[in-house]
Design an enzyme around this catalytic site. Structure first.
Site, PDB file in Angstrom:
ATOM      1  N   LEU A 102       0.820  -1.210   0.000  1.00 37.83           N
ATOM      2  CA  LEU A 102       0.000   0.000   0.000  1.00 37.83           C
ATOM      3  C   LEU A 102       0.858   1.267   0.000  1.00 37.83           C
ATOM      4  O   LEU A 102       0.332   2.370  -0.033  1.00 37.83           O
ATOM      5  CB  LEU A 102      -0.918   0.011   1.225  1.00 37.83           C
ATOM      6  CG  LEU A 102      -1.973  -1.095   1.285  1.00 37.83           C
ATOM      7  CD1 LEU A 102      -2.745  -1.010   2.591  1.00 37.83           C
ATOM      8  CD2 LEU A 102      -2.907  -1.008   0.096  1.00 37.83           C
ATOM      9  N   SER A 103       2.186   1.098   0.020  1.00 38.85           N
ATOM     10  CA  SER A 103       3.079   2.258   0.070  1.00 38.85           C
ATOM     11  C   SER A 103       2.836   3.261  -1.049  1.00 38.85           C
ATOM     12  O   SER A 103       2.795   4.463  -0.774  1.00 38.85           O
ATOM     13  CB  SER A 103       4.539   1.808   0.064  1.00 38.85           C
ATOM     14  OG  SER A 103       4.875   1.233   1.296  1.00 38.85           O
ATOM     15  N   ASP A 107      11.624   3.586  11.173  1.00 36.65           N
ATOM     16  CA  ASP A 107      10.650   2.760  11.891  1.00 36.65           C
ATOM     17  C   ASP A 107      10.503   3.169  13.351  1.00 36.65           C
ATOM     18  O   ASP A 107       9.403   3.371  13.841  1.00 36.65           O
ATOM     19  CB  ASP A 107      11.029   1.278  11.820  1.00 36.65           C
ATOM     20  CG  ASP A 107      10.836   0.685  10.447  1.00 36.65           C
ATOM     21  OD1 ASP A 107      10.005   1.212   9.687  1.00 36.65           O
ATOM     22  OD2 ASP A 107      11.524  -0.295  10.128  1.00 36.65           O
ATOM     23  N   LYS A 128      16.439  -4.855   3.558  1.00 35.49           N
ATOM     24  CA  LYS A 128      16.783  -3.809   4.516  1.00 35.49           C
ATOM     25  C   LYS A 128      18.217  -3.911   5.032  1.00 35.49           C
ATOM     26  O   LYS A 128      18.937  -2.914   5.073  1.00 35.49           O
ATOM     27  CB  LYS A 128      15.809  -3.815   5.692  1.00 35.49           C
ATOM     28  CG  LYS A 128      14.431  -3.309   5.350  1.00 35.49           C
ATOM     29  CD  LYS A 128      13.562  -3.329   6.594  1.00 35.49           C
ATOM     30  CE  LYS A 128      12.232  -2.664   6.339  1.00 35.49           C
ATOM     31  NZ  LYS A 128      11.481  -2.472   7.589  1.00 35.49           N
TER      32      LYS A 128
END
Length: 122
Positions: A26-27, A109, A77
Site C-alpha cells: 500500500l506504500s 521505523d 533492509k
C-alpha cells in the site's frame, strides 16, 4: 558538511518502493496521498527485485532513472544498509540521494512508532 537530501527544489520528486514483491504494498497509495496533501509533485513507483539479486547495480540504475529516494522492505533492509552510508544502522527502510549524488540510508521505523505512541496519548 551535512548532506542535504536531493528532494528540494525539484519540479517532481521521483520515488520508489524496493521490495521482493511490491505488488501487495500500500506504500504507493499512502505516499502519493501524503504528497498530495502536502501539495508536492511526486511519482512513486513500486519496484520488485529478485530476493537474490545483487543490489549495487540497481543503485546506479536508480540514479539513471532519476530517483531521488526510495523505501526498502524485506528482504533488502540489511543488505541495503551494508552498501550505504547510514552511520552504523544495520537495517534501513528509507534511502535518499544527497546533492553529492550519494545514496544515504535511514531507519524511520523507530521514530515513526514513537511519534504514533506520543500522538495516541494526546
Amino acid at each position: 558538511m551535512k548532506e542535504k537530501a536531493y528532494l528540494k527544489e525539484r519540479k517532481i520528486s521521483h520515488l520508489a518502493l524496493v521490495a521482493g514483491d511490491a505488488s501487495y504494498s500500500l506504500s504507493p497509495l499512502i505516499h502519493m496521498s501524503s504528497a498530495q496533501s502536502l501539495s508536492r509533485k511526486v511519482s512513486y513507483e513500486p519496484i520488485t527485485l529478485d530476493p537474490s539479486s545483487e543490489l549495487e547495480p540497481h543503485l546506479e540504475s536508480f540514479k539513471e532513472k532519476g530517483l531521488c529516494g526510495f523505501n526498502v522492505t524485506n528482504p533488502f533492509k540489511k543488505r541495503m544498509a551494508a552498501l550505504l552510508d547510514c552511520k552504523g544502522i544495520k537495517s534501513v527502510n528509507t534511502v535518499c540521494l544527497t546533492e553529492e549524488k550519494i545514496w544515504k540510508g535511514f531507519s524511520t521505523d523507530g521514530g515513526g512508532f514513537y511519534r504514533s505512541l506520543i500522538r495516541d496519548r494526546s
